[in-house]
Design a protein around this motif. Structure first.
Motif, PDB file in Angstrom:
ATOM      1  N   THR A 192      48.144   3.863  42.357  1.00 54.11           N
ATOM      2  CA  THR A 192      47.579   3.522  43.537  1.00 54.11           C
ATOM      3  C   THR A 192      46.583   4.792  44.157  1.00 54.11           C
ATOM      4  O   THR A 192      45.618   4.635  44.923  1.00 54.11           O
ATOM      5  N   ARG A 193      47.100   6.166  43.875  1.00 56.77           N
ATOM      6  CA  ARG A 193      46.643   7.566  44.127  1.00 56.77           C
ATOM      7  C   ARG A 193      45.546   7.910  43.482  1.00 56.77           C
ATOM      8  O   ARG A 193      45.694   7.986  42.286  1.00 56.77           O
ATOM      9  N   PRO A 194      44.265   8.014  43.923  1.00 55.99           N
ATOM     10  CA  PRO A 194      43.178   8.343  43.060  1.00 55.99           C
ATOM     11  C   PRO A 194      43.406   9.778  42.534  1.00 55.99           C
ATOM     12  O   PRO A 194      43.879  10.748  42.802  1.00 55.99           O
ATOM     13  N   LEU A 195      42.770   9.741  41.148  1.00 54.47           N
ATOM     14  CA  LEU A 195      42.959  11.045  40.463  1.00 54.47           C
ATOM     15  C   LEU A 195      41.193  11.326  40.168  1.00 54.47           C
ATOM     16  O   LEU A 195      40.807  10.755  39.099  1.00 54.47           O
ATOM     17  N   TRP A 196      40.660  12.183  40.918  1.00 54.37           N
ATOM     18  CA  TRP A 196      39.411  12.317  40.604  1.00 54.37           C
ATOM     19  C   TRP A 196      38.640  13.151  39.658  1.00 54.37           C
ATOM     20  O   TRP A 196      39.376  14.168  39.574  1.00 54.37           O
ATOM     21  N   ARG A 197      37.751  12.871  39.029  1.00 48.45           N
ATOM     22  CA  ARG A 197      36.948  13.591  37.988  1.00 48.45           C
ATOM     23  C   ARG A 197      35.562  13.568  38.204  1.00 48.45           C
ATOM     24  O   ARG A 197      34.977  12.549  38.590  1.00 48.45           O
ATOM     25  N   ILE A 198      34.955  14.648  38.543  1.00 40.45           N
ATOM     26  CA  ILE A 198      33.397  14.853  38.674  1.00 40.45           C
ATOM     27  C   ILE A 198      32.626  15.666  37.593  1.00 40.45           C
ATOM     28  O   ILE A 198      32.946  16.464  37.187  1.00 40.45           O
ATOM     29  N   HIS A 199      31.517  14.803  37.216  1.00 39.37           N
ATOM     30  CA  HIS A 199      31.008  15.486  36.229  1.00 39.37           C
ATOM     31  C   HIS A 199      29.751  16.730  36.792  1.00 39.37           C
ATOM     32  O   HIS A 199      29.577  16.468  37.806  1.00 39.37           O
ATOM     33  N   GLU A 200      29.699  17.588  35.878  1.00 40.95           N
ATOM     34  CA  GLU A 200      28.809  18.761  36.294  1.00 40.95           C
ATOM     35  C   GLU A 200      27.576  18.513  36.883  1.00 40.95           C
ATOM     36  O   GLU A 200      26.983  19.276  37.731  1.00 40.95           O
ATOM     37  N   GLN A 201      26.877  17.448  35.990  1.00 47.05           N
ATOM     38  CA  GLN A 201      25.605  16.827  36.497  1.00 47.05           C
ATOM     39  C   GLN A 201      25.542  16.387  37.863  1.00 47.05           C
ATOM     40  O   GLN A 201      24.746  16.368  38.796  1.00 47.05           O
ATOM     41  N   TRP A 202      26.595  15.653  38.497  1.00 43.93           N
ATOM     42  CA  TRP A 202      26.520  14.942  39.806  1.00 43.93           C
ATOM     43  C   TRP A 202      26.798  16.002  40.755  1.00 43.93           C
ATOM     44  O   TRP A 202      26.280  15.904  41.751  1.00 43.93           O
ATOM     45  N   ILE A 203      27.473  17.156  40.488  1.00 42.64           N
ATOM     46  CA  ILE A 203      27.549  18.237  41.355  1.00 42.64           C
ATOM     47  C   ILE A 203      26.141  18.741  41.469  1.00 42.64           C
ATOM     48  O   ILE A 203      25.612  19.013  42.493  1.00 42.64           O
ATOM     49  N   THR A 258      37.419  17.859  52.124  1.00 39.77           N
ATOM     50  CA  THR A 258      35.973  17.899  52.395  1.00 39.77           C
ATOM     51  C   THR A 258      35.421  17.015  50.888  1.00 39.77           C
ATOM     52  O   THR A 258      34.489  16.141  51.017  1.00 39.77           O
ATOM     53  N   VAL A 259      35.643  17.550  49.561  1.00 40.75           N
ATOM     54  CA  VAL A 259      35.174  16.879  48.559  1.00 40.75           C
ATOM     55  C   VAL A 259      35.738  15.464  48.591  1.00 40.75           C
ATOM     56  O   VAL A 259      35.115  14.761  48.457  1.00 40.75           O
ATOM     57  N   ARG A 260      36.905  15.084  48.916  1.00 39.19           N
ATOM     58  CA  ARG A 260      37.203  13.740  48.912  1.00 39.19           C
ATOM     59  C   ARG A 260      36.440  13.023  49.863  1.00 39.19           C
ATOM     60  O   ARG A 260      36.285  11.728  49.725  1.00 39.19           O
ATOM     61  N   ARG A 261      36.068  13.559  51.123  1.00 37.74           N
ATOM     62  CA  ARG A 261      35.114  13.011  51.951  1.00 37.74           C
ATOM     63  C   ARG A 261      33.736  12.678  51.508  1.00 37.74           C
ATOM     64  O   ARG A 261      33.441  11.540  51.445  1.00 37.74           O
ATOM     65  N   LEU A 262      33.254  13.491  50.778  1.00 36.66           N
ATOM     66  CA  LEU A 262      32.051  13.407  50.216  1.00 36.66           C
ATOM     67  C   LEU A 262      32.167  12.190  49.143  1.00 36.66           C
ATOM     68  O   LEU A 262      31.319  11.469  48.913  1.00 36.66           O
ATOM     69  N   GLY A 294      32.462  19.258  30.722  1.00 34.22           N
ATOM     70  CA  GLY A 294      31.612  18.911  31.681  1.00 34.22           C
ATOM     71  C   GLY A 294      32.326  18.225  32.677  1.00 34.22           C
ATOM     72  O   GLY A 294      31.426  17.823  33.897  1.00 34.22           O
ATOM     73  N   TRP A 295      33.713  18.111  32.828  1.00 35.71           N
ATOM     74  CA  TRP A 295      34.357  16.999  34.017  1.00 35.71           C
ATOM     75  C   TRP A 295      35.250  18.247  34.548  1.00 35.71           C
ATOM     76  O   TRP A 295      35.791  18.828  34.001  1.00 35.71           O
ATOM     77  N   LEU A 296      34.952  17.855  35.759  1.00 35.21           N
ATOM     78  CA  LEU A 296      36.010  18.926  36.755  1.00 35.21           C
ATOM     79  C   LEU A 296      36.825  18.060  37.656  1.00 35.21           C
ATOM     80  O   LEU A 296      36.431  17.060  38.096  1.00 35.21           O
ATOM     81  N   THR A 297      38.116  18.894  37.965  1.00 35.71           N
ATOM     82  CA  THR A 297      38.830  18.015  39.108  1.00 35.71           C
ATOM     83  C   THR A 297      38.329  18.263  40.273  1.00 35.71           C
ATOM     84  O   THR A 297      37.319  19.117  40.619  1.00 35.71           O
ATOM     85  N   LEU A 298      39.004  17.793  41.296  1.00 35.34           N
ATOM     86  CA  LEU A 298      38.489  17.670  42.678  1.00 35.34           C
ATOM     87  C   LEU A 298      38.659  19.273  43.303  1.00 35.34           C
ATOM     88  O   LEU A 298      37.940  19.738  44.009  1.00 35.34           O
ATOM     89  N   ALA A 299      39.840  20.001  42.888  1.00 36.12           N
ATOM     90  CA  ALA A 299      40.295  21.021  43.240  1.00 36.12           C
ATOM     91  C   ALA A 299      38.997  22.405  42.715  1.00 36.12           C
ATOM     92  O   ALA A 299      38.401  23.352  43.545  1.00 36.12           O
ATOM     93  N   GLU A 300      38.721  22.120  41.555  1.00 35.11           N
ATOM     94  CA  GLU A 300      37.698  22.779  40.664  1.00 35.11           C
ATOM     95  C   GLU A 300      36.132  22.930  41.651  1.00 35.11           C
ATOM     96  O   GLU A 300      35.541  23.773  41.938  1.00 35.11           O
ATOM     97  N   VAL A 301      35.756  21.451  41.803  1.00 30.33           N
ATOM     98  CA  VAL A 301      34.849  21.146  42.650  1.00 30.33           C
ATOM     99  C   VAL A 301      34.898  21.794  44.172  1.00 30.33           C
ATOM    100  O   VAL A 301      33.709  22.414  44.664  1.00 30.33           O
TER     101      VAL A 301
END
Length: 78
Positions: free
Chosen positions: A44-55, A25-29, A8-15
């Motif tokens: 210090t550099r973020p490693l984003w994970r986005i849940h499918e439900q949030w998308i 654009t995803v980083r900006r969002l 259920g978790w996606l990377t920034l590139a997958e999103v």
């Protein structure tokens, strides 16, 4: 195969690929608060994970709601 931990978790590139936008654009969002994300990095550099439900939540917003956090701030005039 995806494990339960990452299911259920996606990377920034997958999103970015899913939304058909650039990773920038995803980083900006994310940084403007229009797309919810978790920073899983200890550095210090973020490693984003986005849940499918949030998308899905983001995709259901109207264009006006998507731009809401991008509007210029209004100040009170004296």
């Amino acid at each position: 195969m995806t494990t339960n931990f990452t299911q259920g978790w996606l990377t920034l590139a997958e999103v970015a690929e899913f939304l058909r936008v650039s990773p920038t654009t995803v980083r900006r969002l994310i940084t403007t608060g229009r797309l919810r994300a978790n920073n899983t990095s200890c550095a210090t550099r973020p490693l984003w994970r986005i849940h499918e439900q949030w998308i899905a939540d983001y995709a259901q917003k109207t264009p006006e709601q998507k731009e809401e956090n991008n509007a210029p701030m209004q100040t009170a005039e004296d």
